[in-house]
Design a protein around this motif. Sequence first.
Motif, short mmCIF file in Angstrom:
data_model
loop_
_atom_site.label_atom_id
_atom_site.label_comp_id
_atom_site.label_asym_id
_atom_site.label_seq_id
_atom_site.Cartn_x
_atom_site.Cartn_y
_atom_site.Cartn_z
N ALA A 199 0.82 -1.22 0.00
CA ALA A 199 0.00 0.00 0.00
C ALA A 199 0.85 1.26 0.00
CB ALA A 199 -0.92 -0.01 1.21
N SER A 200 1.94 1.27 0.78
CA SER A 200 2.67 2.53 0.90
C SER A 200 3.37 2.89 -0.41
CB SER A 200 3.65 2.50 2.07
OG SER A 200 4.65 1.56 1.84
N TYR A 201 3.63 1.89 -1.26
CA TYR A 201 4.24 2.21 -2.56
C TYR A 201 3.24 2.92 -3.47
CZ TYR A 201 8.39 -0.23 -1.17
OH TYR A 201 9.53 -0.58 -0.48
N GLY A 202 2.00 2.46 -3.42
CA GLY A 202 0.97 3.13 -4.21
C GLY A 202 0.70 4.53 -3.69
N VAL A 203 0.67 4.67 -2.37
CA VAL A 203 0.40 5.98 -1.77
C VAL A 203 1.54 6.95 -2.11
CG1 VAL A 203 0.18 7.21 0.42
CG2 VAL A 203 -1.03 5.04 0.07
N THR A 297 -6.61 -1.74 -1.32
CA THR A 297 -7.60 -1.02 -2.13
C THR A 297 -8.20 0.14 -1.33
OG1 THR A 297 -8.18 -2.73 -3.72
CG2 THR A 297 -9.92 -1.21 -3.13
N SER A 298 -8.50 -0.10 -0.06
CA SER A 298 -9.02 0.99 0.77
C SER A 298 -8.02 2.12 0.87
CB SER A 298 -9.32 0.50 2.19
OG SER A 298 -10.25 -0.54 2.15
N ALA A 299 -6.74 1.77 1.02
CA ALA A 299 -5.69 2.79 1.14
C ALA A 299 -5.64 3.65 -0.12
CB ALA A 299 -4.34 2.13 1.39
N MET A 300 -5.71 2.99 -1.28
CA MET A 300 -5.60 3.74 -2.53
C MET A 300 -6.85 4.58 -2.81
SD MET A 300 -2.61 3.46 -3.54
CE MET A 300 -2.62 4.08 -5.22
N VAL A 301 -8.01 4.03 -2.49
CA VAL A 301 -9.24 4.81 -2.70
C VAL A 301 -9.24 6.03 -1.78
CG1 VAL A 301 -11.76 4.79 -2.47
CG2 VAL A 301 -10.59 2.86 -3.56
N THR A 302 -8.88 5.84 -0.53
CA THR A 302 -8.89 6.99 0.39
C THR A 302 -7.75 7.96 0.08
OG1 THR A 302 -7.82 5.56 2.03
CG2 THR A 302 -10.19 5.94 2.28
N ALA A 303 -6.63 7.44 -0.44
CA ALA A 303 -5.57 8.36 -0.88
C ALA A 303 -6.09 9.23 -2.01
CB ALA A 303 -4.33 7.59 -1.31
N ARG A 304 -6.82 8.61 -2.93
CA ARG A 304 -7.38 9.40 -4.05
C ARG A 304 -8.38 10.43 -3.54
NH1 ARG A 304 -8.77 12.54 -6.74
NH2 ARG A 304 -9.46 12.61 -8.91
N LEU A 305 -9.20 10.02 -2.57
CA LEU A 305 -10.29 10.89 -2.12
C LEU A 305 -9.84 11.95 -1.12
CD1 LEU A 305 -13.16 8.25 -1.63
CD2 LEU A 305 -12.85 9.84 -3.55
N PRO A 366 -6.34 -6.38 -8.68
CA PRO A 366 -7.38 -5.72 -9.47
C PRO A 366 -7.18 -4.20 -9.60
CG PRO A 366 -8.37 -7.29 -7.97
CD PRO A 366 -6.91 -7.16 -7.57
N LEU A 367 -6.35 -3.62 -8.73
CA LEU A 367 -6.14 -2.17 -8.82
C LEU A 367 -5.57 -1.75 -10.16
CD1 LEU A 367 -4.77 -1.32 -5.26
CD2 LEU A 367 -6.85 -0.40 -6.31
N LEU A 368 -4.88 -2.70 -10.81
CA LEU A 368 -4.28 -2.41 -12.11
C LEU A 368 -5.31 -1.86 -13.10
CD1 LEU A 368 -1.37 -2.83 -13.14
CD2 LEU A 368 -2.20 -4.89 -14.27
N ASP A 369 -6.53 -2.39 -13.03
CA ASP A 369 -7.58 -1.98 -13.97
C ASP A 369 -8.52 -0.92 -13.39
OD1 ASP A 369 -6.74 -3.80 -15.95
OD2 ASP A 369 -7.71 -5.43 -14.84
N ALA A 370 -8.26 -0.50 -12.17
CA ALA A 370 -9.18 0.43 -11.51
C ALA A 370 -8.84 1.86 -11.90
CB ALA A 370 -9.11 0.24 -9.99
N HIS A 371 -9.46 2.33 -12.95
CA HIS A 371 -9.16 3.68 -13.42
C HIS A 371 -10.24 4.70 -13.08
CE1 HIS A 371 -6.52 1.39 -16.42
NE2 HIS A 371 -5.76 1.90 -15.48
N TRP A 372 -11.36 4.20 -12.53
CA TRP A 372 -12.47 5.08 -12.17
C TRP A 372 -13.05 4.67 -10.83
CZ3 TRP A 372 -13.94 9.32 -14.99
CH2 TRP A 372 -13.40 9.41 -16.27
N LEU A 373 -13.60 5.63 -10.12
CA LEU A 373 -14.40 5.36 -8.93
C LEU A 373 -15.82 5.84 -9.23
CD1 LEU A 373 -12.03 6.67 -6.10
CD2 LEU A 373 -12.43 4.28 -6.81
#
Length: 394
Positions: A199-203, A297-305, A366-373
Amino acid sequence: MPDFDEAIALLEAAVSPLGTETVSLEHVAGRYLAERLTARSDAPRRDCSVMDGYAVVETSTQAGDWLDCIGEVRAGQLPEQALEPGQAMRIFTGAFLPEGADCVIMQEYAERDGDRVRFREGFGPARHVRQTGSDFRRGDVLVPAGARLTPQAMVAGAAADRAEVEVRHRPRVAIIATGDELVEPGDAYADEATLADSASYGVAAMARAAGGEVTYTARGGDDLEQLSQLAGAALDAADCVVVTGGASVGDYDLARPMFAEHGLEEVFARLPIRPGRPVWFGMVQGKAVLGLPGNPTSAMVTARLFLRPLLACLQGGSTASELAFMPMVLGADFGETGSRETFVRAASGAGGLLPLGNQQSGAQAPLLDAHWLIRRPPGSGAEQAGAIVSALEF
Ligand SMILES: Nc1nc2c(c(=O)[nH]1)N[C@H]1C(S)=C(S)[C@@H](COP(=O)(O)OP(=O)(O)OC[C@H]3O[C@@H](n4cnc5c(N)ncnc54)[C@H](O)[C@@H]3O)O[C@H]1N2
Ligand code: MOO
């Protein structure tokens, strides 16, 4: 408990922009402007040609009639003489029209014979002229204060004709991953009880893409004393701190306690959103601290938001520009999303947005294909392909 919009408003109210510095234009791409950039002159400064060809007086030019060709003008030159009816001047793309001329005929239509030129039928009706000031006028605001210098904005910024501009400091970001099980990627395969810290690498990547400079990273086990030390070091090294994991209510969830002795003032903790319910935000010694759930996934979604809006605020930008939800077509059916406001991860397909099959908070691949929320209000029912949904680029 605030809802998502209220939480964003609380975050925006708590955070002040960082200071400014003057930086040469060459190095400001991706930065946020701290001043507005205004035009120092009209663009174009005079009527100019958009084609290679001949400048003429339109009303006195008929197909087949010979005109006197009186010299030429190129981009970067001022025309040396005015044009009379019955005359033409050789002209090149970007060159100023001579006084008197109002039209350019493409050279493909020209037949040249020494100092004479005539034109075949079909050269009109386009005049092939860019009018003075048709791009912008002197004094126009080309890029407003608070705007990010995207690649497109760099063109407008450079057109403002300034060697240096005032921009906000890049926020220094510290990232602490918490959890006994976490090890550096590369070390996990040998020990079944461990897990690669993903997670921290994505963040970190998201922080950098949003203009942040990652100045401190650490991983800490579920030990309050150690985590508290890491929190202190992170606060010394950065303008804002992001903590992953330890956000929930378990006995080993220490993300908020580790900042307690440093003076944490909570702004919000736990929100009615999915994923990301344990997300929290506070201020410590005037610095923003954002806690993200450990589930990747939660980390990346909340990082985005939350992280992207936070970094925008620190750079004098707005949360609104980071949270530009837009109407999008749904490309496949999906079911009801429950009582919490839900941000459904989706790929983009030819027929619209395609919700991913795996919506687990702990998903990584699955985050690889997650381009939209896709944003679903609390209690949303099932939705069919073709429906219009509100979505945010992820
Ligand atoms: N009784 C309750 N339990 C949980 C609740 C709740 O409300 N009541 N909330 C759940 C929700 S929702 C989430 S999301 C998780 C997140 O909690 P934490 O932030 O405390 O996350 P951890 O427990 O530390 O980790 C969760 C999960 O993710 C893995 N992880 C953690 N960090 C990383 C990382 N950097 N890279 C990869 N994977 C990571 C960790 O091993 C766990 O499997 O809490 C629920 N529980
Ligand atoms: O809110 Mo957690 O992020 O669902 O799994």
